[in-house]
Design a protein around this motif. Structure first.
Motif, PDB file in Angstrom:
ATOM      1  N   GLU A 219       0.805  -1.226   0.000  1.00 18.43           N
ATOM      2  CA  GLU A 219       0.000   0.000   0.000  1.00 18.43           C
ATOM      3  C   GLU A 219       0.842   1.282   0.000  1.00 18.43           C
ATOM      4  O   GLU A 219       0.291   2.371   0.077  1.00 18.43           O
ATOM      5  CB  GLU A 219      -0.927   0.010   1.223  1.00 18.43           C
ATOM      6  N   CYS A 220       2.131   1.163  -0.079  1.00 17.27           N
ATOM      7  CA  CYS A 220       2.986   2.350   0.016  1.00 17.27           C
ATOM      8  C   CYS A 220       3.338   2.846  -1.388  1.00 17.27           C
ATOM      9  O   CYS A 220       4.377   2.501  -1.956  1.00 17.27           O
ATOM     10  CB  CYS A 220       4.241   2.050   0.817  1.00 17.27           C
ATOM     11  N   THR A 221       2.482   3.682  -1.916  1.00 15.49           N
ATOM     12  CA  THR A 221       2.662   4.168  -3.279  1.00 15.49           C
ATOM     13  C   THR A 221       3.873   5.088  -3.426  1.00 15.49           C
ATOM     14  O   THR A 221       4.472   5.148  -4.497  1.00 15.49           O
ATOM     15  CB  THR A 221       1.392   4.890  -3.770  1.00 15.49           C
ATOM     16  N   LEU A 222       4.241   5.800  -2.383  1.00 19.22           N
ATOM     17  CA  LEU A 222       5.413   6.661  -2.441  1.00 19.22           C
ATOM     18  C   LEU A 222       6.669   5.840  -2.712  1.00 19.22           C
ATOM     19  O   LEU A 222       7.447   6.147  -3.615  1.00 19.22           O
ATOM     20  CB  LEU A 222       5.575   7.465  -1.144  1.00 19.22           C
ATOM     21  N   LEU A 223       6.864   4.778  -1.927  1.00 22.30           N
ATOM     22  CA  LEU A 223       8.041   3.935  -2.122  1.00 22.30           C
ATOM     23  C   LEU A 223       7.983   3.189  -3.446  1.00 22.30           C
ATOM     24  O   LEU A 223       8.998   3.041  -4.131  1.00 22.30           O
ATOM     25  CB  LEU A 223       8.200   2.951  -0.965  1.00 22.30           C
ATOM     26  N   GLN A 224       6.816   2.734  -3.826  1.00 25.14           N
ATOM     27  CA  GLN A 224       6.666   2.046  -5.114  1.00 25.14           C
ATOM     28  C   GLN A 224       6.999   2.988  -6.264  1.00 25.14           C
ATOM     29  O   GLN A 224       7.628   2.588  -7.236  1.00 25.14           O
ATOM     30  CB  GLN A 224       5.247   1.500  -5.266  1.00 25.14           C
ATOM     31  N   GLY A 225       6.571   4.227  -6.143  1.00 23.66           N
ATOM     32  CA  GLY A 225       6.868   5.206  -7.179  1.00 23.66           C
ATOM     33  C   GLY A 225       8.353   5.524  -7.291  1.00 23.66           C
ATOM     34  O   GLY A 225       8.864   5.782  -8.375  1.00 23.66           O
ATOM     35  N   ARG A 226       9.058   5.484  -6.181  1.00 21.71           N
ATOM     36  CA  ARG A 226      10.496   5.784  -6.168  1.00 21.71           C
ATOM     37  C   ARG A 226      11.355   4.602  -6.588  1.00 21.71           C
ATOM     38  O   ARG A 226      12.334   4.764  -7.296  1.00 21.71           O
ATOM     39  CB  ARG A 226      10.953   6.220  -4.775  1.00 21.71           C
TER      40      ARG A 226
ATOM     41  N   GLU B 199       7.781  -1.672  -7.739  1.00 22.72           N
ATOM     42  CA  GLU B 199       6.755  -2.353  -6.947  1.00 22.72           C
ATOM     43  C   GLU B 199       7.247  -3.555  -6.152  1.00 22.72           C
ATOM     44  O   GLU B 199       6.614  -3.963  -5.198  1.00 22.72           O
ATOM     45  CB  GLU B 199       5.601  -2.768  -7.859  1.00 22.72           C
TER      46      GLU B 199
ATOM     47  N   ARG C 262      19.716   4.317   0.017  1.00 19.55           N
ATOM     48  CA  ARG C 262      19.125   5.647  -0.125  1.00 19.55           C
ATOM     49  C   ARG C 262      20.117   6.794   0.031  1.00 19.55           C
ATOM     50  O   ARG C 262      20.021   7.812  -0.647  1.00 19.55           O
ATOM     51  CB  ARG C 262      18.018   5.787   0.906  1.00 19.55           C
TER      52      ARG C 262
ATOM     53  N   GLU D 212      15.896  12.900  -2.364  1.00 20.04           N
ATOM     54  CA  GLU D 212      14.717  12.711  -3.218  1.00 20.04           C
ATOM     55  C   GLU D 212      13.399  12.712  -2.451  1.00 20.04           C
ATOM     56  O   GLU D 212      12.338  12.824  -3.048  1.00 20.04           O
ATOM     57  CB  GLU D 212      14.853  11.425  -4.025  1.00 20.04           C
ATOM     58  N   PHE D 213      13.457  12.593  -1.140  1.00 23.87           N
ATOM     59  CA  PHE D 213      12.256  12.665  -0.315  1.00 23.87           C
ATOM     60  C   PHE D 213      12.088  14.050   0.307  1.00 23.87           C
ATOM     61  O   PHE D 213      11.234  14.264   1.157  1.00 23.87           O
ATOM     62  CB  PHE D 213      12.273  11.603   0.783  1.00 23.87           C
TER      63      PHE D 213
END
Length: 96
Positions: free
Chosen positions: A4-11, A14, A26, A61-62
């Motif tokens: 459910e963590c779209t932020l991490l998936q986007g970076r 998946e 990182r 990047e965050f």
């Protein structure tokens, strides 16, 4: 699981393995951030030298600055905080 963590998936993608690898590496391109994260094994002089010799972005990047990283640890180092305060303009403290 990072389902459910779209932020991490986007970076990082998946897959769990790619997300973990992304999180582990990182700070590879952010040595000042890395020193703040591993503050218990970093001296004030080492951090000072690193800041003076690096010509990098000090916002990752965050959107995190070295101040964010230092204060995300359980027991931030007052000595390293003083180095950051001495070396960075106030805009970094405020995250601008």
């Amino acid at each position: 699981s990072f389902k459910e963590c779209t932020l991490l998936q986007g970076r990082f993608g998946e897959g769990t393995d790619t997300i973990v690898a992304g999180l582990v590496g990182r700070f590879d391109n952010f040595p000042v951030h890395k020193m703040c994260y591993y503050h218990s094994s970093t001296t004030a002089q080492e951090l000072r030298q690193c800041i003076e010799t690096k010509e990098e972005s000090f916002v990752d990047e965050f959107g995190m600055t070295p101040f964010h990283v230092l204060f995300s640890t359980a027991e931030p180092s007052g000595e390293l905080l003083q180095v950051l305060l001495d070396k960075f303009p106030s805009c970094y403290v405020l995250g601008w």
